[in-house]
Scaffold this motif. Structure first.
Motif, PDB file in Angstrom:
ATOM      1  N   PHE A  69      -4.386   3.140   0.450  1.00 16.39           N
ATOM      2  CA  PHE A  69      -5.526   2.061  -0.732  1.00 16.39           C
ATOM      3  C   PHE A  69      -3.994   1.146  -1.632  1.00 16.39           C
ATOM      4  O   PHE A  69      -2.781   1.893  -0.661  1.00 16.39           O
ATOM      5  CB  PHE A  69      -5.836   3.127  -1.674  1.00 16.39           C
ATOM      6  N   THR A  70      -3.873   0.423  -2.127  1.00 19.25           N
ATOM      7  CA  THR A  70      -2.782  -0.181  -3.142  1.00 19.25           C
ATOM      8  C   THR A  70      -2.205   0.673  -3.734  1.00 19.25           C
ATOM      9  O   THR A  70      -2.975   1.224  -4.749  1.00 19.25           O
ATOM     10  CB  THR A  70      -3.187  -1.438  -3.489  1.00 19.25           C
ATOM     11  N   LEU A  71      -1.009   0.209  -4.039  1.00 24.21           N
ATOM     12  CA  LEU A  71      -0.003   0.839  -4.856  1.00 24.21           C
ATOM     13  C   LEU A  71      -0.816   0.823  -6.254  1.00 24.21           C
ATOM     14  O   LEU A  71      -0.883  -0.317  -7.298  1.00 24.21           O
ATOM     15  CB  LEU A  71       1.038   0.162  -5.027  1.00 24.21           C
ATOM     16  N   GLY A  72      -0.847   1.608  -7.211  1.00 27.34           N
ATOM     17  CA  GLY A  72      -1.426   1.986  -8.895  1.00 27.34           C
ATOM     18  C   GLY A  72      -3.049   1.794  -8.885  1.00 27.34           C
ATOM     19  O   GLY A  72      -3.509   1.565  -9.613  1.00 27.34           O
ATOM     20  N   GLU A  73      -3.454   1.146  -7.748  1.00 23.63           N
ATOM     21  CA  GLU A  73      -4.617   2.082  -7.281  1.00 23.63           C
ATOM     22  C   GLU A  73      -6.166   2.738  -7.784  1.00 23.63           C
ATOM     23  O   GLU A  73      -6.709   2.515  -8.392  1.00 23.63           O
ATOM     24  CB  GLU A  73      -5.265   1.473  -5.751  1.00 23.63           C
ATOM     25  N   LYS A  74      -5.416   3.768  -7.609  1.00 20.33           N
ATOM     26  CA  LYS A  74      -6.258   5.124  -8.225  1.00 20.33           C
ATOM     27  C   LYS A  74      -5.423   5.684  -9.551  1.00 20.33           C
ATOM     28  O   LYS A  74      -4.072   6.056  -9.680  1.00 20.33           O
ATOM     29  CB  LYS A  74      -5.599   6.020  -7.083  1.00 20.33           C
ATOM     30  N   SER A  75      -5.703   5.230 -10.516  1.00 24.22           N
ATOM     31  CA  SER A  75      -5.015   6.283 -11.876  1.00 24.22           C
ATOM     32  C   SER A  75      -5.629   7.232 -12.415  1.00 24.22           C
ATOM     33  O   SER A  75      -4.947   7.685 -13.198  1.00 24.22           O
ATOM     34  CB  SER A  75      -5.287   5.067 -12.836  1.00 24.22           C
ATOM     35  N   ASP A  76      -6.858   7.740 -12.154  1.00 20.86           N
ATOM     36  CA  ASP A  76      -7.304   8.625 -12.276  1.00 20.86           C
ATOM     37  C   ASP A  76      -6.903   9.475 -11.306  1.00 20.86           C
ATOM     38  O   ASP A  76      -7.204   9.495 -10.259  1.00 20.86           O
ATOM     39  CB  ASP A  76      -9.040   7.827 -12.518  1.00 20.86           C
ATOM     40  N   PRO A  77      -6.221  11.200 -12.500  1.00 19.50           N
ATOM     41  CA  PRO A  77      -5.943  11.349 -11.021  1.00 19.50           C
ATOM     42  C   PRO A  77      -6.951  12.651  -9.640  1.00 19.50           C
ATOM     43  O   PRO A  77      -6.756  13.117  -9.697  1.00 19.50           O
ATOM     44  CB  PRO A  77      -5.570  13.040 -12.330  1.00 19.50           C
ATOM     45  N   LEU A  78      -8.268  12.976 -10.616  1.00 17.39           N
ATOM     46  CA  LEU A  78      -9.212  13.147  -9.864  1.00 17.39           C
ATOM     47  C   LEU A  78      -9.666  12.687  -8.827  1.00 17.39           C
ATOM     48  O   LEU A  78      -9.748  12.854  -7.757  1.00 17.39           O
ATOM     49  CB  LEU A  78     -10.842  13.512 -10.948  1.00 17.39           C
ATOM     50  N   ALA A  79      -9.862  11.240  -8.914  1.00 16.03           N
ATOM     51  CA  ALA A  79      -9.794  10.283  -7.979  1.00 16.03           C
ATOM     52  C   ALA A  79      -8.814  10.507  -6.828  1.00 16.03           C
ATOM     53  O   ALA A  79      -9.086  10.535  -5.857  1.00 16.03           O
ATOM     54  CB  ALA A  79      -9.619   9.012  -8.321  1.00 16.03           C
ATOM     55  N   MET A  80      -7.259  10.073  -7.045  1.00 18.50           N
ATOM     56  CA  MET A  80      -6.855  10.610  -6.306  1.00 18.50           C
ATOM     57  C   MET A  80      -6.912  11.893  -5.118  1.00 18.50           C
ATOM     58  O   MET A  80      -6.849  12.259  -3.697  1.00 18.50           O
ATOM     59  CB  MET A  80      -5.498  10.612  -7.118  1.00 18.50           C
ATOM     60  N   ARG A 140       0.578  -0.974  -0.082  1.00 15.97           N
ATOM     61  CA  ARG A 140      -0.018  -0.145   0.243  1.00 15.97           C
ATOM     62  C   ARG A 140       1.025   1.056   0.100  1.00 15.97           C
ATOM     63  O   ARG A 140       2.254   1.628   0.087  1.00 15.97           O
ATOM     64  CB  ARG A 140      -1.201   0.027   1.198  1.00 15.97           C
ATOM     65  N   VAL A 141       0.039   2.025  -0.376  1.00 18.69           N
ATOM     66  CA  VAL A 141       1.155   4.299  -0.341  1.00 18.69           C
ATOM     67  C   VAL A 141       1.096   3.992   1.097  1.00 18.69           C
ATOM     68  O   VAL A 141       0.408   3.721   1.456  1.00 18.69           O
ATOM     69  CB  VAL A 141       0.712   4.976  -1.707  1.00 18.69           C
ATOM     70  N   THR A 142       2.517   5.535   1.161  1.00 17.41           N
ATOM     71  CA  THR A 142       2.253   6.005   2.054  1.00 17.41           C
ATOM     72  C   THR A 142       1.623   6.956   2.659  1.00 17.41           C
ATOM     73  O   THR A 142       1.523   7.765   3.317  1.00 17.41           O
ATOM     74  CB  THR A 142       3.965   6.336   2.043  1.00 17.41           C
ATOM     75  N   GLY A 143       0.396   7.458   1.477  1.00 18.65           N
ATOM     76  CA  GLY A 143       0.550   8.686   1.065  1.00 18.65           C
ATOM     77  C   GLY A 143       1.454  10.075   0.553  1.00 18.65           C
ATOM     78  O   GLY A 143       2.322   9.076   0.970  1.00 18.65           O
ATOM     79  N   GLY A 144       1.238  11.252   0.346  1.00 21.03           N
ATOM     80  CA  GLY A 144       1.944  11.493  -0.191  1.00 21.03           C
ATOM     81  C   GLY A 144       1.308  13.263   0.057  1.00 21.03           C
ATOM     82  O   GLY A 144      -0.158  13.711   0.528  1.00 21.03           O
ATOM     83  N   SER A 145       2.098  13.932  -0.019  1.00 18.49           N
ATOM     84  CA  SER A 145       3.302  13.826  -0.915  1.00 18.49           C
ATOM     85  C   SER A 145       4.425  13.706   0.018  1.00 18.49           C
ATOM     86  O   SER A 145       5.380  13.040  -0.324  1.00 18.49           O
ATOM     87  CB  SER A 145       3.292  15.443  -1.783  1.00 18.49           C
ATOM     88  N   SER A 146       4.349  14.069   1.431  1.00 18.03           N
ATOM     89  CA  SER A 146       5.713  14.079   1.946  1.00 18.03           C
ATOM     90  C   SER A 146       5.314  12.263   2.778  1.00 18.03           C
ATOM     91  O   SER A 146       5.605  11.273   3.755  1.00 18.03           O
ATOM     92  CB  SER A 146       5.782  14.462   3.584  1.00 18.03           C
ATOM     93  N   GLY A 147       5.283  11.166   1.873  1.00 19.07           N
ATOM     94  CA  GLY A 147       5.114   9.663   1.805  1.00 19.07           C
ATOM     95  C   GLY A 147       6.668   9.175   2.510  1.00 19.07           C
ATOM     96  O   GLY A 147       6.333   8.466   3.733  1.00 19.07           O
ATOM     97  N   GLY A 148       7.653   9.640   2.108  1.00 18.47           N
ATOM     98  CA  GLY A 148       9.240   9.421   2.846  1.00 18.47           C
ATOM     99  C   GLY A 148       8.923   9.573   4.074  1.00 18.47           C
ATOM    100  O   GLY A 148       9.377   8.591   5.006  1.00 18.47           O
ATOM    101  N   SER A 149       9.155  10.509   4.445  1.00 18.29           N
ATOM    102  CA  SER A 149       8.924  11.433   5.914  1.00 18.29           C
ATOM    103  C   SER A 149       8.283  10.509   6.822  1.00 18.29           C
ATOM    104  O   SER A 149       8.480  10.432   8.310  1.00 18.29           O
ATOM    105  CB  SER A 149       8.705  12.558   6.184  1.00 18.29           C
ATOM    106  N   ALA A 150       6.630  10.121   6.374  1.00 19.89           N
ATOM    107  CA  ALA A 150       6.066   9.692   7.659  1.00 19.89           C
ATOM    108  C   ALA A 150       6.107   8.191   7.294  1.00 19.89           C
ATOM    109  O   ALA A 150       6.129   7.538   8.614  1.00 19.89           O
ATOM    110  CB  ALA A 150       4.717  10.056   6.887  1.00 19.89           C
ATOM    111  N   ALA A 151       6.836   7.718   6.464  1.00 24.01           N
ATOM    112  CA  ALA A 151       7.035   5.788   6.090  1.00 24.01           C
ATOM    113  C   ALA A 151       8.337   5.715   6.993  1.00 24.01           C
ATOM    114  O   ALA A 151       8.942   5.279   7.814  1.00 24.01           O
ATOM    115  CB  ALA A 151       7.356   5.877   5.167  1.00 24.01           C
ATOM    116  N   ALA A 152       9.537   6.887   7.026  1.00 23.16           N
ATOM    117  CA  ALA A 152      10.234   6.794   8.312  1.00 23.16           C
ATOM    118  C   ALA A 152      10.391   7.119   9.813  1.00 23.16           C
ATOM    119  O   ALA A 152      10.902   6.386  10.223  1.00 23.16           O
ATOM    120  CB  ALA A 152      11.592   8.260   7.728  1.00 23.16           C
ATOM    121  N   VAL A 153       9.379   7.492  10.188  1.00 25.93           N
ATOM    122  CA  VAL A 153       9.040   7.846  11.398  1.00 25.93           C
ATOM    123  C   VAL A 153       8.459   6.622  12.277  1.00 25.93           C
ATOM    124  O   VAL A 153       8.614   5.720  13.074  1.00 25.93           O
ATOM    125  CB  VAL A 153       7.641   8.856  11.149  1.00 25.93           C
TER     126      VAL A 153
END
Lengths: 105, 468
Positions: free
Chosen positions: B401-412, B148-161
């Motif tokens: 959500f899972t990686l690649g699940e939201k391909s439509d920009p508006l859904a994101m 699954r995704v980390t969320g974003g845009s600060s995904g690496g920062s959140a996952a690091a913690v």
């Protein structure tokens, strides 16, 4: 849906090249986003350009300062070499850029 | 001593002060966790080779009598915040090899405090995205479920913690980019009052929206980082000091905009939200129904104003003075070629969208309307906050959500539905974990968001602590 020509015009205005294969998906994506954000059409006003005075002060404030030269204490003092080192094409201390003014032929 | 990397900043700080541990030990614990997890989680774009050396210097500073609570604490820094002499790429091919020529003010303050910078954290390219999938160097993965995704845009920062690869982190929040990944990764994330933290040295995206904010394991830790980096700065004319807004008297009331919660939120997320409200009630807060009539428009306003500002800010990347530089048939073609190869699809999409809403003929219909509605929204929030201490909503309508699940920009974009308001109005907001929901056999964290009046961070933290 915005047209193919509009997408190409936007790309030109935005200084972006788009691949032929991208045009259709850009038409589709930009149109669906515009349809969503178009909800703002229900908002009254906004048809004349909004000035900073109309916005809450917390959001938009113009802040001026005197344009006086600062000797030392400047953030970028002694950073010339660092900035030069980022030049894409460097000759000596110069950044080489494309000639844009040419003699009439 | 094992698992030092799992300590909170407050816990580690006490142990450092008591001489029970050293910064070198703490940093090494994080580095060994990074070695184990980073290859699969893609949290860091670069782990700083001198992290141990930085820690050693911090231990020396302590031995010489220094004592800041962040002295010797290893932090992850989002890849759009400048640290002098280190690479900073905004997770973009455009700046892949760019080296920062000065320190961001927030970084300078952390250096004075004595924090250890352990590495630069992955992110969505130029902070544009809600899943970290727009990084030019691959998505970061959620430590709770790497599919699954980390969320974003600060995904690496959140996952690091969340993955205990660092004790805390800096991110940036333009429409929820600190709070949303914090919610998805089960940690605390904060967007300060507009102007509370200097943006000098933060790569600009939406200049009327951007703020640097902390990500941490607890509200206390987030507060500690915020208190360290805040303050007026001559290098950012929009920055403010703690006295800019008057202090407020607590009303012990919490506002719930129920009209925003009727649809689009997953049922178990809503159940956790109701449970969190109960917690606030038992802590002595009265719950009050509030109305923010313009809030349903917030996301539409945001996706006009942000791309307009971003397209203007990103005009500087033309390959002339720095960054990716490619040759075309003419000067204008050089720009277009460099920008096409340098920017990823989402960044290009937003630049074009911003160009559209600002262009003659459409300006009044989009940007003009959005600015007018933004003012109304800000007034509605200010009015609501005259009656209550804080406004609460879920941080996101659903878990990661899972990686690649939201391909439509508006859904994101719809993920940002609750977070963009605070950026549009300039109010400070905080996401605090409110439990987990089960998806495909995995427990996934969700967050509750608090929004308070401008400059009222003390209330943000005190109510936030009640929810831990």
């Amino acid at each position: 849906m915005i047209s193919r020509e509009e997408v190409l015009k936007l790309a030109e205005l935005a200084r972006l090249k788009v691949e032929e294969a991208e045009v259709e998906s850009l038409q589709k994506d930009i149109s669906s986003i515009l349809a969503y954000v178009g909800q703002v059409s229900v908002v009254a006003g906004g048809n004349t350009s909004t000035t900073a005075e109309e916005l809450p002060p917390a959001l938009v404030r113009n802040i001026m300062r005197a344009d006086t030269p600062r000797a030392g204490g400047d953030l970028m003092a002694d950073k010339e070499e660092v900035l030069r080192s980022a030049f894409p094409t460097r000759v000596g201390d110069h950044n080489v850029v494309r000639k844009i003014i040419q003699k009439d032929e | 001593m094992s698992n030092l990397n799992e300590l909170t900043i407050v816990e580690a700080s006490k142990k450092l002060a008591a001489g029970e541990i050293t910064s070198v030990q703490l940093t090494e614990a994080c580095l060994s966790e990074i070695e184990k997890k980073n290859p699969s989680l893609n949290t860091f774009l670069e782990v700083f080779a001198d992290a141990r050396e930085q820690a050693r210097v911090c231990d020396e500073r302590r031995a010489a009598g220094e004592s800041h609570p962040l002295l010797g604490i290893p932090l992850a820094i989002k890849d759009n915040i400048l640290i002098e002499g280190r690479k900073v790429s905004a997770a973009s091919k455009m700046l892949e090899n760019y080296v920062a020529s000065y320190d961001a003010t927030a970084i300078q303050k952390l250096k004075i405090a004595g924090a250890v910078f352990i590495g630069r954290a992955n992110m969505d390219e130029f902070a544009m995205g809600g899943s970290n999938e727009n990084s030019a160097f691959g998505a970061a993965k959620n430590p709770h479920d790497p599919s699954r995704v980390t969320g974003g845009s600060s995904g690496g920062s959140a996952a690091a913690v969340a993955g205990h690869l660092a004790l805390g982190a800096l991110g940036s929040d333009t429409g929820g980019s600190v709070r949303e990944p914090a919610a998805f990764c089960g940690i605390v994330g904060m967007k300060p009052t507009y102007g509370a933290v200097s943006r000098s040295g933060l790569m600009a995206m939406g200049s009327s929206l951007d703020q640097i904010g902390p990500l941490a394991k607890t509200v206390e830790d987030a507060q500690l980082i915020f208190e360290t980096i805040r303050g007026k700065d001559s290098l950012d004319s929009t920055s403010i000091d703690a006295a800019t807004y008057p202090a407020r008297v607590a009303k012990k009331k919490i506002g719930v905009p129920r009209h925003l919660l009727k649809e689009g939120i997953e049922q178990d997320v809503l159940e956790h939200f109701e449970a969190a409200l109960k917690k606030l009630e038992s802590a002595g807060y009265a719950l009050v129904d509030i109305e923010l009539p313009s809030a349903p428009l917030a996301l539409a306003l945001y996706y006009i104003i942000m791309p307009a500002e971003a397209s203007s800010n990103l005009a500087r990347f033309d390959g002339v003075r720095y960054g990716l530089s490619l040759k075309g048939d003419s000067l204008i073609d050089d720009y277009a070629h460099s920008r096409k190869e340098g920017f990823g699809p989402e960044v290009r999409r937003r630049i074009m969208l911003g160009t559209y809403v600002l262009s003659a003929g459409y300006y009044d219909a989009y940007y003009g309307k959005a600015i007018a509605a933004r003012k109304v929204l800000a007034e509605e929030c200010a009015r609501a906050l005259q009656e209550v201490d804080a406004i609460v909503t879920p941080t996101t309508p659903s878990p990661a959500f899972t990686l690649g699940e939201k391909s439509d920009p508006l859904a994101m974009y719809l993920l940002d539905i609750f977070t963009v308001t605070a950026n549009l109005t300039g109010n400070p907001a905080l996401s605090v974990p409110m439990g987990t929901v089960a998806r495909d056999g995995k427990e996934l964290p969700v967050g509750i968001q608090l929004t308070v009046a401008h400059g009222d961070e003390p209330t943000l933290f005190s109510v936030g602590r009640e929810l831990q």
